[in-house]
Design a protein around this motif. Sequence first.
Motif, PDB file in Angstrom:
ATOM      1  N   TRP A   1       0.841  -1.203   0.000  1.00  0.00           N
ATOM      2  CA  TRP A   1       0.000   0.000   0.000  1.00  0.00           C
ATOM      3  C   TRP A   1       0.871   1.245   0.000  1.00  0.00           C
ATOM      4  O   TRP A   1       2.065   1.191   0.279  1.00  0.00           O
ATOM      5  CB  TRP A   1      -0.973   0.001   1.182  1.00  0.00           C
ATOM      6  N   LEU A   2       0.242   2.351  -0.317  1.00  0.00           N
ATOM      7  CA  LEU A   2       0.937   3.632  -0.482  1.00  0.00           C
ATOM      8  C   LEU A   2       0.282   4.682   0.405  1.00  0.00           C
ATOM      9  O   LEU A   2      -0.909   4.595   0.695  1.00  0.00           O
ATOM     10  CB  LEU A   2       0.825   4.103  -1.941  1.00  0.00           C
ATOM     11  N   ARG A   3       1.091   5.665   0.787  1.00  0.00           N
ATOM     12  CA  ARG A   3       0.541   6.823   1.512  1.00  0.00           C
ATOM     13  C   ARG A   3       0.321   7.940   0.508  1.00  0.00           C
ATOM     14  O   ARG A   3       1.280   8.560   0.057  1.00  0.00           O
ATOM     15  CB  ARG A   3       1.520   7.287   2.580  1.00  0.00           C
ATOM     16  N   PHE A   4      -0.928   8.163   0.165  1.00  0.00           N
ATOM     17  CA  PHE A   4      -1.274   9.267  -0.735  1.00  0.00           C
ATOM     18  C   PHE A   4      -1.370  10.552   0.073  1.00  0.00           C
ATOM     19  O   PHE A   4      -1.818  10.544   1.220  1.00  0.00           O
ATOM     20  CB  PHE A   4      -2.639   9.016  -1.390  1.00  0.00           C
ATOM     21  N   TRP A   5      -0.968  11.651  -0.529  1.00  0.00           N
ATOM     22  CA  TRP A   5      -1.197  12.969   0.081  1.00  0.00           C
ATOM     23  C   TRP A   5      -2.301  13.660  -0.709  1.00  0.00           C
ATOM     24  O   TRP A   5      -2.073  14.152  -1.815  1.00  0.00           O
ATOM     25  CB  TRP A   5       0.090  13.796   0.071  1.00  0.00           C
ATOM     26  N   MET A   6      -3.506  13.649  -0.126  1.00  0.00           N
ATOM     27  CA  MET A   6      -4.678  14.193  -0.823  1.00  0.00           C
ATOM     28  C   MET A   6      -4.893  15.653  -0.424  1.00  0.00           C
ATOM     29  O   MET A   6      -4.845  15.981   0.770  1.00  0.00           O
ATOM     30  CB  MET A   6      -5.942  13.414  -0.443  1.00  0.00           C
ATOM     31  N   PRO A   7      -5.178  16.525  -1.383  1.00  0.00           N
ATOM     32  CA  PRO A   7      -5.431  17.919  -1.022  1.00  0.00           C
ATOM     33  C   PRO A   7      -6.712  18.061  -0.205  1.00  0.00           C
ATOM     34  O   PRO A   7      -7.678  17.330  -0.416  1.00  0.00           O
ATOM     35  CB  PRO A   7      -5.574  18.616  -2.383  1.00  0.00           C
ATOM     36  N   ASP A   8      -6.681  18.993   0.751  1.00  0.00           N
ATOM     37  CA  ASP A   8      -7.893  19.292   1.522  1.00  0.00           C
ATOM     38  C   ASP A   8      -8.887  19.975   0.573  1.00  0.00           C
ATOM     39  O   ASP A   8      -8.519  20.945  -0.088  1.00  0.00           O
ATOM     40  CB  ASP A   8      -7.527  20.236   2.672  1.00  0.00           C
ATOM     41  N   PRO A   9     -10.130  19.460   0.490  1.00  0.00           N
ATOM     42  CA  PRO A   9     -11.088  20.061  -0.446  1.00  0.00           C
ATOM     43  C   PRO A   9     -11.300  21.556  -0.199  1.00  0.00           C
ATOM     44  O   PRO A   9     -11.600  22.311  -1.132  1.00  0.00           O
ATOM     45  CB  PRO A   9     -12.378  19.269  -0.191  1.00  0.00           C
ATOM     46  N   ALA A  10     -11.093  22.016   1.051  1.00  0.00           N
ATOM     47  CA  ALA A  10     -11.350  23.430   1.364  1.00  0.00           C
ATOM     48  C   ALA A  10     -10.084  24.276   1.396  1.00  0.00           C
ATOM     49  O   ALA A  10     -10.176  25.512   1.366  1.00  0.00           O
ATOM     50  CB  ALA A  10     -12.069  23.531   2.715  1.00  0.00           C
ATOM     51  N   ASP A  11      -8.913  23.651   1.512  1.00  0.00           N
ATOM     52  CA  ASP A  11      -7.663  24.416   1.646  1.00  0.00           C
ATOM     53  C   ASP A  11      -6.541  23.696   0.905  1.00  0.00           C
ATOM     54  O   ASP A  11      -5.928  22.767   1.454  1.00  0.00           O
ATOM     55  CB  ASP A  11      -7.319  24.574   3.136  1.00  0.00           C
ATOM     56  N   PRO A  12      -6.251  24.089  -0.322  1.00  0.00           N
ATOM     57  CA  PRO A  12      -5.251  23.372  -1.119  1.00  0.00           C
ATOM     58  C   PRO A  12      -3.848  23.431  -0.538  1.00  0.00           C
ATOM     59  O   PRO A  12      -2.961  22.690  -0.968  1.00  0.00           O
ATOM     60  CB  PRO A  12      -5.316  24.076  -2.488  1.00  0.00           C
ATOM     61  N   GLU A  13      -3.613  24.278   0.492  1.00  0.00           N
ATOM     62  CA  GLU A  13      -2.296  24.340   1.151  1.00  0.00           C
ATOM     63  C   GLU A  13      -2.080  23.164   2.099  1.00  0.00           C
ATOM     64  O   GLU A  13      -0.968  22.911   2.543  1.00  0.00           O
ATOM     65  CB  GLU A  13      -2.163  25.650   1.950  1.00  0.00           C
ATOM     66  N   VAL A  14      -3.178  22.484   2.445  1.00  0.00           N
ATOM     67  CA  VAL A  14      -3.102  21.370   3.393  1.00  0.00           C
ATOM     68  C   VAL A  14      -3.295  20.059   2.641  1.00  0.00           C
ATOM     69  O   VAL A  14      -4.142  19.968   1.749  1.00  0.00           O
ATOM     70  CB  VAL A  14      -4.201  21.520   4.483  1.00  0.00           C
ATOM     71  N   GLU A  15      -2.496  19.048   3.012  1.00  0.00           N
ATOM     72  CA  GLU A  15      -2.659  17.722   2.424  1.00  0.00           C
ATOM     73  C   GLU A  15      -2.924  16.703   3.527  1.00  0.00           C
ATOM     74  O   GLU A  15      -2.358  16.800   4.613  1.00  0.00           O
ATOM     75  CB  GLU A  15      -1.385  17.316   1.668  1.00  0.00           C
ATOM     76  N   HIS A  16      -3.779  15.723   3.219  1.00  0.00           N
ATOM     77  CA  HIS A  16      -4.120  14.663   4.170  1.00  0.00           C
ATOM     78  C   HIS A  16      -3.523  13.353   3.694  1.00  0.00           C
ATOM     79  O   HIS A  16      -3.687  12.989   2.527  1.00  0.00           O
ATOM     80  CB  HIS A  16      -5.643  14.504   4.259  1.00  0.00           C
ATOM     81  N   GLN A  17      -2.879  12.653   4.618  1.00  0.00           N
ATOM     82  CA  GLN A  17      -2.306  11.361   4.241  1.00  0.00           C
ATOM     83  C   GLN A  17      -3.372  10.271   4.333  1.00  0.00           C
ATOM     84  O   GLN A  17      -4.058  10.151   5.347  1.00  0.00           O
ATOM     85  CB  GLN A  17      -1.166  11.023   5.195  1.00  0.00           C
ATOM     86  N   ARG A  18      -3.505   9.498   3.277  1.00  0.00           N
ATOM     87  CA  ARG A  18      -4.467   8.397   3.265  1.00  0.00           C
ATOM     88  C   ARG A  18      -3.817   7.165   2.656  1.00  0.00           C
ATOM     89  O   ARG A  18      -3.107   7.263   1.661  1.00  0.00           O
ATOM     90  CB  ARG A  18      -5.711   8.764   2.430  1.00  0.00           C
ATOM     91  N   ALA A  19      -4.079   6.013   3.255  1.00  0.00           N
ATOM     92  CA  ALA A  19      -3.476   4.764   2.789  1.00  0.00           C
ATOM     93  C   ALA A  19      -4.365   4.104   1.743  1.00  0.00           C
ATOM     94  O   ALA A  19      -5.575   3.950   1.960  1.00  0.00           O
ATOM     95  CB  ALA A  19      -3.285   3.816   3.974  1.00  0.00           C
ATOM     96  N   TYR A  20      -3.766   3.710   0.644  1.00  0.00           N
ATOM     97  CA  TYR A  20      -4.483   2.962  -0.393  1.00  0.00           C
ATOM     98  C   TYR A  20      -3.573   1.869  -0.948  1.00  0.00           C
ATOM     99  O   TYR A  20      -2.360   2.045  -1.051  1.00  0.00           O
ATOM    100  CB  TYR A  20      -4.975   3.891  -1.512  1.00  0.00           C
TER     101      TYR A  20
END
Length: 248
Positions: free
Chosen positions: A54-73
């Motif tokens: 699996w990988l750790r994706f850094w997804m942009p925050d839908p409301a703040d493109p300066e913030v990224e959320h790590q999600r495992a896929y």
Amino acid sequence: MAKRGFQGAVLRAFGAHDHIATVTSTQLITPHYLRVWLHSETLFDAVEACPTAWLRFWMPDPADPEVEHQRAYTIALAEPAAGDFAVDFVLHEPAGPGSAWAQQAEPGDAVSLTSIGSSRFEVSDEPPAGYLVIGDAASIPAIRTIVATVPSEIPIELYLQLHDEADRDIPLGEHPALRVHWVPAAAPEEMAQAIEARDWSGWYAWVAPESVVLRHVRARLKKEFGFGKQSQYLQAYWVRGREMGRRR
Ligand SMILES: Cc1cc2nc3c(=O)[nH]c(=O)nc-3n(C[C@H](O)[C@H](O)[C@H](O)COP(=O)(O)OP(=O)(O)OC[C@H]3O[C@@H](n4cnc5c(N)ncnc54)[C@H](O)[C@@H]3O)c2cc1C
């Protein structure tokens, strides 16, 4: 430049680095299950597409493109020589940055990935009597790689939580000794109760459902069936009512 928190600094200190992947196509497998094909020039120089990887994706925050959320896929499918791979996303409600990103993904979209801390499913030289595998749509991509890896003579008892009737249409792969049990998702203890009461000695348990479901399953595996640390892999794949992952 996105905000990078402590988690990002730690990952960097351990030698992790980001790869950029670009969406090449999307394919709706069920109304709530989307396959996204991506291409990366560098990912497979650093990552082996081994079973359950699996990988750790850094997804942009839908409301703040300066913030990224790590999600495992999970790497659902891979063509490493070409730099191509597919990820299967559960499109759940409420959505989060991961599922929202997938829902809107279009060819040409770029996303950042970190490749560290993945898992690898291996069948040991002295294989277990069978595999007890428990999960749901989020862990089906990993489960599919397990089904493809387990030798054909070893039985697999697969318990899947049914969150949506269409989950039954998600491909699981083929194995001559695979038995699939769909378990309703009405209450978190239902999965643990659904496991057949039998002698599981010599079996290996691979368990990756929602976190409260996992807690109930873990207790039954230990207390009633005697699974120990060496004979099980337990990992919550998501947490009901809460986001799962750091931000930077
Ligand atoms: C090692 C690993 C591999 C994983 N591989 C995959 C994969 O290949 N495909 C995949 O779809 N998921 C996979 N997951 C699960 C995925 O990381 C989580 O579901 C994650 O919470 C999704 O992030 P999000 O931003 O969409 O939602 P979040 O922001 O984390 O959560 C928002 C809301 O959505 C709910 N939610 C989150 N996930 C689900 C779900 N699956 N079903 C119903 N409600 C949910 C939460 O409870 C919360 O209320 C994996 C998890 C792990 C640990």
